[in-house]
Design a protein around this motif. Sequence first.
Motif, PDB file in Angstrom:
ATOM      1  N   GLY A 183       0.786  -1.223   0.000  1.00 15.16           N
ATOM      2  CA  GLY A 183       0.000   0.000   0.000  1.00 15.16           C
ATOM      3  C   GLY A 183       0.819   1.274   0.000  1.00 15.16           C
ATOM      4  N   GLU A 184       2.109   1.203   0.285  1.00 17.40           N
ATOM      5  CA  GLU A 184       2.916   2.419   0.325  1.00 17.40           C
ATOM      6  C   GLU A 184       3.228   2.915  -1.084  1.00 17.40           C
ATOM      7  OE1 GLU A 184       5.365   2.229   4.475  1.00 17.40           O
ATOM      8  OE2 GLU A 184       6.259   1.228   2.756  1.00 17.40           O
ATOM      9  N   VAL A 185       3.389   4.224  -1.196  1.00 19.46           N
ATOM     10  CA  VAL A 185       3.658   4.865  -2.477  1.00 19.46           C
ATOM     11  C   VAL A 185       5.013   5.556  -2.390  1.00 19.46           C
ATOM     12  CG1 VAL A 185       2.860   6.633  -4.105  1.00 19.46           C
ATOM     13  CG2 VAL A 185       1.193   5.262  -2.854  1.00 19.46           C
ATOM     14  N   PRO A 186       5.916   5.300  -3.344  1.00 23.47           N
ATOM     15  CA  PRO A 186       7.199   6.008  -3.340  1.00 23.47           C
ATOM     16  C   PRO A 186       6.994   7.486  -3.640  1.00 23.47           C
ATOM     17  CG  PRO A 186       6.992   4.667  -5.318  1.00 23.47           C
ATOM     18  CD  PRO A 186       5.796   4.367  -4.459  1.00 23.47           C
ATOM     19  N   VAL A 187       7.891   8.310  -3.127  1.00 21.11           N
ATOM     20  CA  VAL A 187       7.784   9.774  -3.245  1.00 21.11           C
ATOM     21  C   VAL A 187       9.061  10.333  -3.855  1.00 21.11           C
ATOM     22  CG1 VAL A 187       7.695  11.908  -1.881  1.00 21.11           C
ATOM     23  CG2 VAL A 187       6.220   9.987  -1.280  1.00 21.11           C
ATOM     24  N   ILE A 188       8.928  11.388  -4.631  1.00 15.55           N
ATOM     25  CA  ILE A 188      10.065  12.182  -5.108  1.00 15.55           C
ATOM     26  C   ILE A 188       9.777  13.636  -4.737  1.00 15.55           C
ATOM     27  CG2 ILE A 188       9.081  12.384  -7.440  1.00 15.55           C
ATOM     28  CD1 ILE A 188      12.812  12.229  -6.868  1.00 15.55           C
ATOM     29  N   LEU A 189      10.770  14.319  -4.160  1.00 11.98           N
ATOM     30  CA  LEU A 189      10.618  15.727  -3.788  1.00 11.98           C
ATOM     31  C   LEU A 189      11.223  16.591  -4.881  1.00 11.98           C
ATOM     32  CD1 LEU A 189      11.611  15.499  -0.018  1.00 11.98           C
ATOM     33  CD2 LEU A 189       9.338  15.342  -1.040  1.00 11.98           C
ATOM     34  N   GLN A 190      10.493  17.621  -5.294  1.00 12.94           N
ATOM     35  CA  GLN A 190      10.895  18.465  -6.419  1.00 12.94           C
ATOM     36  C   GLN A 190      10.855  19.949  -6.033  1.00 12.94           C
ATOM     37  OE1 GLN A 190      11.922  17.454  -9.430  1.00 12.94           O
ATOM     38  NE2 GLN A 190      11.673  15.297  -8.901  1.00 12.94           N
ATOM     39  N   PRO A 191      11.528  20.820  -6.827  1.00 16.98           N
ATOM     40  CA  PRO A 191      11.433  22.256  -6.589  1.00 16.98           C
ATOM     41  C   PRO A 191       9.990  22.741  -6.768  1.00 16.98           C
ATOM     42  CG  PRO A 191      13.203  21.755  -8.131  1.00 16.98           C
ATOM     43  CD  PRO A 191      12.427  20.490  -7.921  1.00 16.98           C
ATOM     44  N   ALA A 192       9.698  23.888  -6.222  1.00 21.74           N
ATOM     45  CA  ALA A 192       8.360  24.471  -6.312  1.00 21.74           C
ATOM     46  C   ALA A 192       7.970  24.721  -7.761  1.00 21.74           C
ATOM     47  CB  ALA A 192       8.303  25.780  -5.529  1.00 21.74           C
ATOM     48  N   GLY A 193       6.713  24.495  -8.042  1.00 19.62           N
ATOM     49  CA  GLY A 193       6.147  24.853  -9.332  1.00 19.62           C
ATOM     50  C   GLY A 193       5.488  26.227  -9.194  1.00 19.62           C
ATOM     51  N   THR A 194       4.909  26.710 -10.255  1.00 22.31           N
ATOM     52  CA  THR A 194       4.273  28.034 -10.238  1.00 22.31           C
ATOM     53  C   THR A 194       3.227  28.149  -9.137  1.00 22.31           C
ATOM     54  OG1 THR A 194       4.636  28.206 -12.613  1.00 22.31           O
ATOM     55  CG2 THR A 194       3.039  29.721 -11.639  1.00 22.31           C
ATOM     56  N   ASP A 218      15.033  18.849  -2.182  1.00 23.90           N
ATOM     57  CA  ASP A 218      14.726  18.534  -3.586  1.00 23.90           C
ATOM     58  C   ASP A 218      15.570  17.364  -4.075  1.00 23.90           C
ATOM     59  OD1 ASP A 218      13.065  20.686  -3.464  1.00 23.90           O
ATOM     60  OD2 ASP A 218      14.229  21.960  -4.813  1.00 23.90           O
ATOM     61  N   GLY A 219      14.935  16.466  -4.819  1.00 19.67           N
ATOM     62  CA  GLY A 219      15.612  15.320  -5.383  1.00 19.67           C
ATOM     63  C   GLY A 219      15.583  14.086  -4.495  1.00 19.67           C
ATOM     64  N   LYS A 220      15.206  14.263  -3.244  1.00 21.82           N
ATOM     65  CA  LYS A 220      15.162  13.134  -2.314  1.00 21.82           C
ATOM     66  C   LYS A 220      14.092  12.149  -2.771  1.00 21.82           C
ATOM     67  CE  LYS A 220      15.248  12.435   2.680  1.00 21.82           C
ATOM     68  NZ  LYS A 220      16.427  11.593   2.657  1.00 21.82           N
ATOM     69  N   ALA A 221      14.474  10.878  -2.878  1.00 18.19           N
ATOM     70  CA  ALA A 221      13.540   9.889  -3.402  1.00 18.19           C
ATOM     71  C   ALA A 221      13.467   8.636  -2.533  1.00 18.19           C
ATOM     72  CB  ALA A 221      13.932   9.513  -4.824  1.00 18.19           C
ATOM     73  N   ASP A 222      13.978   8.705  -1.314  1.00 17.55           N
ATOM     74  CA  ASP A 222      13.949   7.526  -0.439  1.00 17.55           C
ATOM     75  C   ASP A 222      12.858   7.652   0.629  1.00 17.55           C
ATOM     76  OD1 ASP A 222      15.160   9.531   1.012  1.00 17.55           O
ATOM     77  OD2 ASP A 222      16.775   8.276   1.795  1.00 17.55           O
ATOM     78  N   ILE A 223      11.747   8.248   0.240  1.00 17.39           N
ATOM     79  CA  ILE A 223      10.620   8.484   1.134  1.00 17.39           C
ATOM     80  C   ILE A 223       9.405   7.746   0.580  1.00 17.39           C
ATOM     81  CG2 ILE A 223       9.091  10.261   2.111  1.00 17.39           C
ATOM     82  CD1 ILE A 223      11.327  12.270   1.665  1.00 17.39           C
ATOM     83  N   VAL A 224       8.548   7.297   1.450  1.00 16.33           N
ATOM     84  CA  VAL A 224       7.283   6.693   1.025  1.00 16.33           C
ATOM     85  C   VAL A 224       6.151   7.307   1.843  1.00 16.33           C
ATOM     86  CG1 VAL A 224       8.316   4.507   0.323  1.00 16.33           C
ATOM     87  CG2 VAL A 224       7.446   4.759   2.633  1.00 16.33           C
ATOM     88  N   VAL A 225       4.945   7.257   1.290  1.00 11.22           N
ATOM     89  CA  VAL A 225       3.743   7.674   2.018  1.00 11.22           C
ATOM     90  C   VAL A 225       2.743   6.534   1.962  1.00 11.22           C
ATOM     91  CG1 VAL A 225       3.995  10.158   1.665  1.00 11.22           C
ATOM     92  CG2 VAL A 225       2.732   8.825  -0.006  1.00 11.22           C
ATOM     93  N   ARG A 226       1.878   6.538   2.909  1.00  7.77           N
ATOM     94  CA  ARG A 226       0.814   5.530   2.939  1.00  7.77           C
ATOM     95  C   ARG A 226      -0.499   6.240   2.604  1.00  7.77           C
ATOM     96  NH1 ARG A 226       0.699   0.809   6.967  1.00  7.77           N
ATOM     97  NH2 ARG A 226       1.844   0.001   5.214  1.00  7.77           N
ATOM     98  N   PRO A 227      -1.174   5.778   1.559  1.00  3.94           N
ATOM     99  CA  PRO A 227      -2.457   6.388   1.192  1.00  3.94           C
ATOM    100  C   PRO A 227      -3.495   6.207   2.300  1.00  3.94           C
ATOM    101  CG  PRO A 227      -1.635   4.979  -0.567  1.00  3.94           C
ATOM    102  CD  PRO A 227      -0.780   4.722   0.635  1.00  3.94           C
ATOM    103  N   ASP A 228      -4.446   7.130   2.348  1.00  7.64           N
ATOM    104  CA  ASP A 228      -5.533   7.005   3.323  1.00  7.64           C
ATOM    105  C   ASP A 228      -6.591   6.043   2.781  1.00  7.64           C
ATOM    106  OD1 ASP A 228      -6.844   8.573   1.415  1.00  7.64           O
ATOM    107  OD2 ASP A 228      -6.641  10.406   2.580  1.00  7.64           O
TER     108      ASP A 228
END
Length: 113
Positions: A7-18, A41-51
């Motif tokens: 159920g976990e979803v991998p995450v990527i952190l990115q710079p701000a968009g408009t 930014d660029g960190k990709a070793d994070i996961v989230v769990r959907p509700d």
Amino acid sequence: MATLLRGEVPVILQPAGTAQFQGAYCPAGVPFKEVRRGPFDGKADIVVRPDADGGVPRHMTLGGGAVVYEYDGRDTKGRAVYRYAPRLSPSHQGVMDGVAEVYAEYARTKEGQ
């Protein structure tokens, strides 16, 4: 990449968009591109769990709550994309003031050459 549990979803952190950086604090003399940059930014070793309804959290806080990233959809690899949210990050103004000092110091040294 982190090991995913069911159920976990991998995450990527990115710079701000408009949507995230419009109206964000930017001191005089600092290029607006600096506002977009988040400290993780660029960190990709994070996961989230959907509700229960399958959605992921709207915001993610890091650095003891000082830095906020905002959900911005999924990428082609199925990762949840979170973008730096300077307007929501309590540390943003202090960081930008520090960036402004660096730019000012550089300008002074450049003038003295």
